[in-house]
Design a protein around this motif. Structure first.
Motif, PDB file in Angstrom:
ATOM      1  N   GLY A  70       0.842  -1.180   0.000  1.00 11.54           N
ATOM      2  CA  GLY A  70       0.000   0.000   0.000  1.00 11.54           C
ATOM      3  C   GLY A  70       0.880   1.233   0.000  1.00 11.54           C
ATOM      4  N   ILE A  71       0.601   2.170  -0.907  1.00 13.56           N
ATOM      5  CA  ILE A  71       1.398   3.384  -0.998  1.00 13.56           C
ATOM      6  C   ILE A  71       0.474   4.571  -0.784  1.00 13.56           C
ATOM      7  CG2 ILE A  71       2.850   4.798  -2.467  1.00 13.56           C
ATOM      8  CD1 ILE A  71       3.754   2.319  -3.860  1.00 13.56           C
ATOM      9  N   ASP A  72       0.839   5.429   0.162  1.00 14.92           N
ATOM     10  CA  ASP A  72       0.064   6.621   0.489  1.00 14.92           C
ATOM     11  C   ASP A  72       0.030   7.553  -0.724  1.00 14.92           C
ATOM     12  OD1 ASP A  72      -0.974   8.947   1.529  1.00 14.92           O
ATOM     13  OD2 ASP A  72       0.717   9.343   2.855  1.00 14.92           O
ATOM     14  N   ASN A  73      -1.173   7.889  -1.207  1.00 19.37           N
ATOM     15  CA  ASN A  73      -1.268   8.848  -2.309  1.00 19.37           C
ATOM     16  C   ASN A  73      -1.916  10.156  -1.864  1.00 19.37           C
ATOM     17  OD1 ASN A  73      -3.987   8.331  -2.204  1.00 19.37           O
ATOM     18  ND2 ASN A  73      -4.058   7.121  -4.072  1.00 19.37           N
ATOM     19  N   GLU A  74      -2.197  10.260  -0.577  1.00 17.54           N
ATOM     20  CA  GLU A  74      -2.792  11.483  -0.051  1.00 17.54           C
ATOM     21  C   GLU A  74      -1.716  12.519   0.261  1.00 17.54           C
ATOM     22  OE1 GLU A  74      -5.421  12.895   3.787  1.00 17.54           O
ATOM     23  OE2 GLU A  74      -5.547  10.821   3.132  1.00 17.54           O
ATOM     24  N   HIS A  75      -0.551  12.048   0.690  1.00 16.41           N
ATOM     25  CA  HIS A  75       0.521  12.957   1.099  1.00 16.41           C
ATOM     26  C   HIS A  75       1.720  12.892   0.163  1.00 16.41           C
ATOM     27  CE1 HIS A  75      -1.779  12.102   4.790  1.00 16.41           C
ATOM     28  NE2 HIS A  75      -1.686  13.405   4.901  1.00 16.41           N
ATOM     29  N   GLU A  95       5.545  14.362   0.052  1.00 17.82           N
ATOM     30  CA  GLU A  95       5.646  15.823   0.079  1.00 17.82           C
ATOM     31  C   GLU A  95       5.818  16.376   1.487  1.00 17.82           C
ATOM     32  OE1 GLU A  95       1.923  16.292  -2.032  1.00 17.82           O
ATOM     33  OE2 GLU A  95       3.019  17.168  -3.728  1.00 17.82           O
ATOM     34  N   GLU A  96       5.236  15.714   2.483  1.00 17.46           N
ATOM     35  CA  GLU A  96       5.333  16.197   3.865  1.00 17.46           C
ATOM     36  C   GLU A  96       6.729  15.966   4.443  1.00 17.46           C
ATOM     37  OE1 GLU A  96       2.250  14.467   6.232  1.00 17.46           O
ATOM     38  OE2 GLU A  96       0.775  15.925   5.547  1.00 17.46           O
ATOM     39  N   GLU A  97       7.288  14.794   4.192  1.00 22.26           N
ATOM     40  CA  GLU A  97       8.581  14.438   4.779  1.00 22.26           C
ATOM     41  C   GLU A  97       9.750  14.683   3.821  1.00 22.26           C
ATOM     42  OE1 GLU A  97       8.995  13.389   7.971  1.00 22.26           O
ATOM     43  OE2 GLU A  97       6.845  13.657   8.294  1.00 22.26           O
TER      44      GLU A  97
END
Length: 132
Positions: A70-75, A95-97
């Motif tokens: 699973g790969i986060d696509n929200e951040h 983008e956050e980190e």
């Protein structure tokens, strides 16, 4: 709750992967990076390099017969790049980190690279993967 993309890898029936790390792989780390931590185990090996504030984490793992990532696509931003040899690099930029996470396989092992360098450097590192 995070939105995520699911990547499913299903291996061909009767395909036998190594049950343990039988051959250790490495990457060509850019000049100035020093190995700060290394863990070699039966099912994975991990190397962590630093150069001032930049870092590279390289992981080699035994492939399971079925794997779901699973790969986060929200951040972050996700992409898949296929090189001339047919290897698919699944790229996630957080983008956050402010780091790149790239996953790929050579049909024997699963590799993961995490770095706060550029995408170009990150992909060059992935493409430099070779048996030790």
């Amino acid at each position: 709750h995070y939105d995520n993309d699911e990547i499913r890898v299903i291996c061909e029936e009767n395909y036998a992967f190594p049950a343990t790390i039988e051959e250790e792989y490495t990457i060509e780390v850019p000049e100035g990076f020093e190995l700060k931590d290394e863990t070699v185990g039966e099912f994975s090996q991990k190397k962590y390099y630093e150069n001032n504030e930049d870092y590279i984490k390289f992981v080699q793992e035994v492939l399971p017969t079925t794997m779901i990532m699973g790969i986060d696509n929200e951040h972050g931003i996700n992409d898949i790049i296929t090189d001339g040899d047919g290897i698919k690099y699944v790229i996630h930029f957080d983008e956050e980190e402010d780091y790149y996470l790239i996953m790929w396989s050579n049909d024997i092992y699963l590799f993961t690279l995490r770095t706060n360098t550029s995408q170009e450097i990150a992909l060059d590192l992935c493409k430099s993967t070779k048996a030790k």
